[in-house]
Design an enzyme around this catalytic site. Structure first.
Site, PDB file in Angstrom:
ATOM      1  N   CYS A   1       0.888  -1.177   0.000  1.00 15.57           N
ATOM      2  CA  CYS A   1       0.000   0.000   0.000  1.00 15.57           C
ATOM      3  C   CYS A   1       0.918   1.217   0.000  1.00 15.57           C
ATOM      4  O   CYS A   1       1.795   1.340   0.865  1.00 15.57           O
ATOM      5  CB  CYS A   1      -0.870  -0.072   1.250  1.00 15.57           C
ATOM      6  SG  CYS A   1      -1.265   1.471   2.080  1.00 15.57           S
TER       7      CYS A   1
ATOM      8  N   CYS B   1       1.009   3.382   3.164  1.00 15.66           N
ATOM      9  CA  CYS B   1       1.606   2.649   4.300  1.00 15.66           C
ATOM     10  C   CYS B   1       3.117   2.527   4.079  1.00 15.66           C
ATOM     11  O   CYS B   1       3.914   2.610   5.010  1.00 15.66           O
ATOM     12  CB  CYS B   1       1.009   1.256   4.436  1.00 15.66           C
ATOM     13  SG  CYS B   1      -0.790   1.231   4.369  1.00 15.66           S
TER      14      CYS B   1
END
Ligand code: FAD
Length: 459
Positions: free
Chosen positions: A387, A390
C-alpha cells in the site's frame, strides 16, 4: 523524569506513564508546529515506486483502495526552489561533492563550507547514491537529481486508515519481527547460559547480504502458514531468555506497530457514514487488550526523545536550506526549542548500557554491527509493503528509527574525539516526523482511554 533503562517496563516506578505523558504534553505543540509549519520538515523525498521487494514477489498483496494512494508532487513549483531538479543538478559536481567514504576516513571532521561551493553548506548538498555509511542503521533515501525519488508533501498524505489488510500485511509484519533473530553466536551463548534452546526463529549470521539471504530462507522454512497462528508475536518471544539488545529491537518494532495501529484507529473511515474519526472498537481490540504494545509505544517515545535531545548542539551549525533565510532561521530556532524541552543527558533513556561486552562469544562491537544490519533489513522489507501510503510512512519511520539509533550510538555526548556523523536532510526530516507520529499516537491513546472511562461512567 528519571532514567528509563532500555530493559525497564513503562510501569516501573522510575519511568511511569505519567512522567512520559507529562513530557509529551509539553513537547507535542513544538514537534507538531515543526512538522506542520515548516517546509523543511513537511516535504520528504523518497524512492516510493521504483524499488522492488527484495524478498518475495506478491502481486496479491497490493492494495487497490484509493486511501492507499500517495499524492506525489508532480509540479516542481510546489516545492521549495532549492530542491527542484534544476537546483539539485546545480549543486552537484566536483565542488559540491559530499565527502566520500575515503575522504571521511582521512579527515573525519565536518568539511569546511568553502569546499562545498559558495554559500552551500553540507546539509544542502544532495546525496549521490544509496550507499550506506558504515554508521547507518538504514538504507538511505537518495535526494540527488538523478535518483528515482519523488517529493511528497507529508501534510497532504496523513498516516491513517487505508484498508490495507490480509495475508500480505501479515507476511510483512512477520518478516519484520523475524529480523529479531540475532547472530548465532549470541543466541547460542544465551542458550548455554540459560539452558534453554536457541533464539525463537533460530540463529542467523550477521553480514548484511547474508542477513537478506537468511531472511529468504527463514521465510521459506516457516512459510506463510505459520504467520501469526498463535495470535501475537509477543507470545513467541520469551524475554527472560533474550539479551538486552534483542529486547530493545523487539520493543522498537512492536512500538512502531502499535503507533501505526493507533493512527489507523484514530483516523478511521466509517464506511457507512463516509466520515473519518476515532474508532474506539478498533483501539480496544488492537491495543487496549495488549498493555505491552502500549508500553512499547512509550518505550519508543523515550528512545526517540532522547535522540532528539542529543541534536541540540548539532543543529546549531546545521543549514536548513529551503532557500529562504528567514524561514531557515525560524526552523532552526524551532528545533532548538524542541530539543530544549527534552531532558538533557541520559535522564529519559540510557543507551550507554547497550552494546557492552556482556556475552562470552560476541563483543559489543559485533553485536552492534549485527543490530545495525538487522535494522537495515527492516528498512528493505518496507519495500514489500503493498500500500503506497503505508509504505511511505513505513519507510519514513524506519528511516527515523535508523537516524535515532545513529544519533544514540554514534554521537558521543560531549566527546570531541568522536566526530559526529553527518545527517542527511532525509534523516533529520524522518527523525522529527517519527517523533511527531509517536507523540500524536500517545495523545490519541490518552483520548481513547478517556473515551473508555466515560463509556464506563467514570468521567
Ligand atoms: P496486524 O496489525 O496486521 O498484526 C498482525 C499480528 O501481529 C496480530 O495478529 C498480532 O498477533 C501481532 N501484533 C499486532 N500488533 C502488535 C504489536 N504492537 N506488537 C507485537 N505484535 C503485534 N494500515 C492502515 O490502515 N494504515 C496504515 O498507514 C498502515 N501502515 C502499515 C505499515 C506497514 C509497514 C504495514 C506492514 C502495515 C500497515 N498497515 C496499515 C496495515 C496494518 O498494520 C494491519 O496489518 C492491518 O490493518 C491488518 O490488521 P490485523 O488486525 O490483521 O493485525
Amino acid at each position: 523524569v528519571c532514567a528509563f533503562q532500555p530493559d525497564a517496563t513503562v510501569s516501573d516506578a522510575c519511568a511511569s506513564y505519567q512522567d512520559l505523558d507529562t513530557l509529551n504534553t509539553r513537547i507535542h505543540p513544538y514537534v507538531r508546529s515543526l512538522c506542520t509549519q515548516t517546509d523543511f520538515f513537511s516535504y520528504y523525498r523518497l524512492n516510493l515506486f521504483h524499488k522492488v521487494c527484495p524478498f518475495w514477489s506478491d502481486e496479491n498483496g497490493m492494495c487497490g483502495n484509493i486511501a492507499c494512494a500517495v499524492n506525489t508532487i508532480d509540479n516542481e513549483e510546489d516545492i521549495p526552489s532549492v530542491w527542484r531538479a534544476e537546483e539539485l543538478s546545480r549543486l552537484e559536481g566536483p565542488k559540491a561533492q559530499h565527502p566520500g567514504k575515503k575522504q571521511q576516513k582521512e579527515r573525519p571532521e565536518r568539511p569546511l563550507m568553502g569546499e562545498l561551493g559558495e554559500n552551500v553548506d553540507e546539509s544542502c548538498v544532495v546525496e549521490y547514491d544509496d550507499e550506506c555509511d558504515e554508521r547507518d542503521y538504514c538504507v538511505p533515501e537518495d535526494e540527488s537529481a538523478t535518483s528515482k525519488g519523488d517529493y511528497v508533501s507529508l501534510l497532504d498524505n496523513p498516516e491513517r486508515f487505508t484498508g490495507y489488510s490480509g495475508e500480505g500485511t501479515h507476511q510483512v509484519w512477520k518478516a519484520i519481527y523475524q529480523e529479531n533473530c540475532f547472530s548465532k553466536q549470541t543466541a547460542e551463548s544465551e542458550a548455554k547460559s540459560s539452558g534453554n534452546p536457541i533464539a525463537p526463529f533460530g540463529g542467523l549470521t550477521g553480514s548484511q547480504g547474508q542477513a537478506a539471504q537468511d531472511l529468504k530462507s527463514v521465510m521459506k522454512e516457516h512459510g506463510r502458514q505459520q504467520a501469526m497462528q498463535t495470535g501475537g508475536m509477543e507470545d513467541k518471544l520469551e524475554f527472560e531468555d533474550t539479551c538486552l539488545e534483542k529486547r530493545v529491537f523487539y520493543r522498537v518494532v512492536s512500538g512502531l506497530h502499535a503507533s501505526i495501529s493507533t493512527h489507523l484507529c484514530y483516523d478511521y473511515l466509517n464506511q457507512t457514514t463516509g466520515q473519518w474519526g476515532p474508532n474506539l472498537e478498533c483501539y480496544k481490540w488492537r491495543l487496549h487488550k495488549y498493555p505491552e504494545r502500549i508500553s512499547n509505544l512509550y518505550f519508543n517515545f523515550a528512545l526517540v526523545s532522547r535522540a532528539v535531545s542529543k541534536l541540540k548542539d548539532y543543529v546549531q551549525d546545521y543549514t536548513f536550506c529551503t532557500g529562504d533565510p528567514v524561514e531557515d532561521r525560524r526552523t532552526k530556532q524551532m528545533i532548538i526549542q524542541l530539543a530544549e524541552q527534552l531532558p538533557a543527558g541520559s535522564e529519559i533513556f540510557d543507551e550507554s548500557v547497550m552494546f557492552q561486552d556482556n556475552y562470552p562469544e560476541q563483543t559489543g562491537i559485533t553485536l552492534k554491527e549485527d543490530f545495525r544490519n538487522r535494522f537495515r533489513n527492516v528498512s528493505r522489507i518496507m519495500d514489500c509493503v503493498g500500500c503506497d501510503k503505508c509504505r511511505l510512512w513505513g519507510k519514513l519511520q524506519t528511516n527515523g528509527f535508523g537516524t535515532a539509533l545513529k544519533v544514540l550510538f554514534e554521537f558521543g555526548d560531549n566527546d570531541v574525539s568522536k566526530p559526529k556523523p553527518t545527517l542527511r536532510r532525509t534523516e533529520l526530516v524522518a527523525l522529527i516526523n517519527l517523533l511527531d507520529k509517536i507523540s500524536s499516537a500517545i495523545k490519541a491513546v490518552k483520548d481513547f482511554r478517556e473515551m473508555i472511562a466515560s463509556e464506563q461512567g467514570l468521567n
